[in-house]
Scaffold this motif. Structure first.
Motif, PDB file in Angstrom:
ATOM      1  N   ALA A   6      27.520  49.419 -83.916  1.00 26.27           N
ATOM      2  CA  ALA A   6      28.837  49.933 -83.775  1.00 26.27           C
ATOM      3  C   ALA A   6      29.242  50.188 -85.148  1.00 26.27           C
ATOM      4  O   ALA A   6      29.144  49.485 -85.992  1.00 26.27           O
ATOM      5  N   THR A   7      30.053  51.310 -85.545  1.00 28.92           N
ATOM      6  CA  THR A   7      30.811  51.462 -86.600  1.00 28.92           C
ATOM      7  C   THR A   7      32.054  50.349 -86.750  1.00 28.92           C
ATOM      8  O   THR A   7      32.628  49.999 -85.678  1.00 28.92           O
ATOM      9  N   PRO A   8      32.628  50.083 -87.851  1.00 28.96           N
ATOM     10  CA  PRO A   8      33.511  49.275 -87.994  1.00 28.96           C
ATOM     11  C   PRO A   8      35.075  49.931 -87.254  1.00 28.96           C
ATOM     12  O   PRO A   8      35.510  49.027 -86.492  1.00 28.96           O
ATOM     13  N   LYS A   9      35.111  51.066 -87.368  1.00 28.46           N
ATOM     14  CA  LYS A   9      36.332  51.729 -86.804  1.00 28.46           C
ATOM     15  C   LYS A   9      36.225  51.564 -85.247  1.00 28.46           C
ATOM     16  O   LYS A   9      37.111  51.258 -84.487  1.00 28.46           O
ATOM     17  N   ALA A  10      35.092  51.481 -84.581  1.00 30.24           N
ATOM     18  CA  ALA A  10      34.738  51.545 -83.197  1.00 30.24           C
ATOM     19  C   ALA A  10      34.984  49.904 -82.711  1.00 30.24           C
ATOM     20  O   ALA A  10      35.330  49.740 -81.822  1.00 30.24           O
ATOM     21  N   GLN A  11      34.616  48.918 -83.565  1.00 30.81           N
ATOM     22  CA  GLN A  11      34.571  47.534 -83.183  1.00 30.81           C
ATOM     23  C   GLN A  11      36.058  47.172 -83.421  1.00 30.81           C
ATOM     24  O   GLN A  11      36.576  46.458 -82.574  1.00 30.81           O
ATOM     25  N   ILE A  12      36.895  47.557 -84.276  1.00 25.73           N
ATOM     26  CA  ILE A  12      38.262  47.355 -84.529  1.00 25.73           C
ATOM     27  C   ILE A  12      39.088  47.722 -83.039  1.00 25.73           C
ATOM     28  O   ILE A  12      39.567  47.348 -82.451  1.00 25.73           O
ATOM     29  N   ALA A  13      38.561  49.267 -82.947  1.00 27.01           N
ATOM     30  CA  ALA A  13      39.455  49.825 -81.764  1.00 27.01           C
ATOM     31  C   ALA A  13      39.134  49.019 -80.311  1.00 27.01           C
ATOM     32  O   ALA A  13      39.988  48.807 -79.618  1.00 27.01           O
ATOM     33  N   GLU A  14      38.052  48.662 -80.331  1.00 28.57           N
ATOM     34  CA  GLU A  14      37.495  48.030 -79.185  1.00 28.57           C
ATOM     35  C   GLU A  14      38.193  46.915 -79.073  1.00 28.57           C
ATOM     36  O   GLU A  14      38.735  46.113 -77.908  1.00 28.57           O
ATOM     37  N   TYR A  64      42.772  43.516 -76.099  1.00 29.74           N
ATOM     38  CA  TYR A  64      44.060  42.641 -76.323  1.00 29.74           C
ATOM     39  C   TYR A  64      45.294  43.408 -76.116  1.00 29.74           C
ATOM     40  O   TYR A  64      46.453  43.282 -76.248  1.00 29.74           O
ATOM     41  N   GLY A  65      45.394  44.817 -75.449  1.00 28.21           N
ATOM     42  CA  GLY A  65      46.378  45.369 -75.042  1.00 28.21           C
ATOM     43  C   GLY A  65      46.915  46.404 -75.636  1.00 28.21           C
ATOM     44  O   GLY A  65      47.863  47.033 -75.394  1.00 28.21           O
ATOM     45  N   VAL A  66      46.525  46.710 -77.023  1.00 30.24           N
ATOM     46  CA  VAL A  66      46.802  47.817 -77.739  1.00 30.24           C
ATOM     47  C   VAL A  66      46.425  49.006 -77.151  1.00 30.24           C
ATOM     48  O   VAL A  66      45.218  49.158 -76.784  1.00 30.24           O
ATOM     49  N   ALA A  67      47.351  50.066 -77.151  1.00 29.91           N
ATOM     50  CA  ALA A  67      46.839  51.082 -76.450  1.00 29.91           C
ATOM     51  C   ALA A  67      45.533  51.711 -77.048  1.00 29.91           C
ATOM     52  O   ALA A  67      45.344  51.797 -78.532  1.00 29.91           O
ATOM     53  N   GLU A  68      44.942  52.739 -76.514  1.00 32.53           N
ATOM     54  CA  GLU A  68      43.403  53.258 -77.055  1.00 32.53           C
ATOM     55  C   GLU A  68      43.935  54.026 -78.309  1.00 32.53           C
ATOM     56  O   GLU A  68      43.099  54.061 -79.377  1.00 32.53           O
ATOM     57  N   GLY A  69      44.793  54.978 -78.270  1.00 35.80           N
ATOM     58  CA  GLY A  69      45.256  56.037 -79.317  1.00 35.80           C
ATOM     59  C   GLY A  69      45.434  55.225 -80.799  1.00 35.80           C
ATOM     60  O   GLY A  69      44.666  55.401 -81.677  1.00 35.80           O
ATOM     61  N   PRO A  70      46.643  54.262 -80.527  1.00 37.38           N
ATOM     62  CA  PRO A  70      46.700  53.433 -81.512  1.00 37.38           C
ATOM     63  C   PRO A  70      45.547  52.701 -82.146  1.00 37.38           C
ATOM     64  O   PRO A  70      45.471  52.432 -83.530  1.00 37.38           O
ATOM     65  N   ALA A  71      44.919  52.073 -81.212  1.00 40.13           N
ATOM     66  CA  ALA A  71      43.746  51.080 -81.782  1.00 40.13           C
ATOM     67  C   ALA A  71      42.611  51.980 -82.412  1.00 40.13           C
ATOM     68  O   ALA A  71      41.984  51.421 -83.717  1.00 40.13           O
ATOM     69  N   LYS A  72      42.289  53.168 -82.006  1.00 36.85           N
ATOM     70  CA  LYS A  72      41.468  54.061 -82.850  1.00 36.85           C
ATOM     71  C   LYS A  72      42.062  54.438 -84.007  1.00 36.85           C
ATOM     72  O   LYS A  72      41.177  54.550 -85.087  1.00 36.85           O
ATOM     73  N   CYS A  73      43.056  54.680 -84.298  1.00 33.94           N
ATOM     74  CA  CYS A  73      43.912  55.134 -85.377  1.00 33.94           C
ATOM     75  C   CYS A  73      43.883  53.867 -86.406  1.00 33.94           C
ATOM     76  O   CYS A  73      43.240  54.268 -87.568  1.00 33.94           O
ATOM     77  N   VAL A  74      44.055  52.683 -86.099  1.00 33.87           N
ATOM     78  CA  VAL A  74      44.163  51.523 -87.195  1.00 33.87           C
ATOM     79  C   VAL A  74      42.390  51.241 -87.411  1.00 33.87           C
ATOM     80  O   VAL A  74      42.143  51.465 -88.553  1.00 33.87           O
ATOM     81  N   GLY A  75      41.533  51.456 -86.406  1.00 34.46           N
ATOM     82  CA  GLY A  75      39.910  51.333 -86.876  1.00 34.46           C
ATOM     83  C   GLY A  75      39.785  52.577 -87.854  1.00 34.46           C
ATOM     84  O   GLY A  75      38.940  52.171 -88.855  1.00 34.46           O
TER      85      GLY A  75
END
Length: 118
Positions: A17-25, A30-41
């Motif tokens: 997995a890419t780092p962004k995918a791992q971070i988002a997952e 832990y409850g962060v919405a998918e959109g913001p989690a992907k954005c952070v990743g």
């Protein structure tokens, strides 16, 4: 304990997995919405090197024993772990990603300014 282990797993680079995918997952787990989690990743992958992401994971693992509530992850926890990394760019990029992705720390309270009508 589990929380900081997750942060370490989130930023550890693997072949599957890419780092962004791992971070988002990790963040969505832990409850962060998918959109913001992907954005952070996406932002962290774009603005930090693989070495910096590994360093963030290493520091997060080292601080896990001090965590008062290992059952949940907040953006405050993520920012705190990032601030403990020796490379200041890592903490800055994590904070910028959180802000740009609309993840406001729980301890944040905007200042209230009262205008004097006089």
């Amino acid at each position: 304990m589990r929380k900081l282990f997750l942060i370490a797993a989130v930023v550890t680079v693997s072949a599957c997995a890419t780092p962004k995918a791992q971070i988002a997952e990790g963040l969505t787990g832990y409850g962060v919405a998918e959109g913001p989690a992907k954005c952070v990743g996406e932002r962290l992958q774009s603005n930090l090197s693989l070495g910096q992401l590994r360093e963030l994971g290493r520091v997060a693992s080292a601080t896990r024993a001090r965590d008062p509530d290992p059952s949940r992850l907040t953006i405050d926890d993520f920012l705190r772990a990032a601030s403990e990394v020796r490379d200041p760019q890592i903490g800055i990029e994590v904070a910028k990603a959180a802000g740009r992705c609309n993840l406001v720390p729980l301890g944040f309270a905007p200042a209230k300014y009262e205008m004097d009508d006089a």
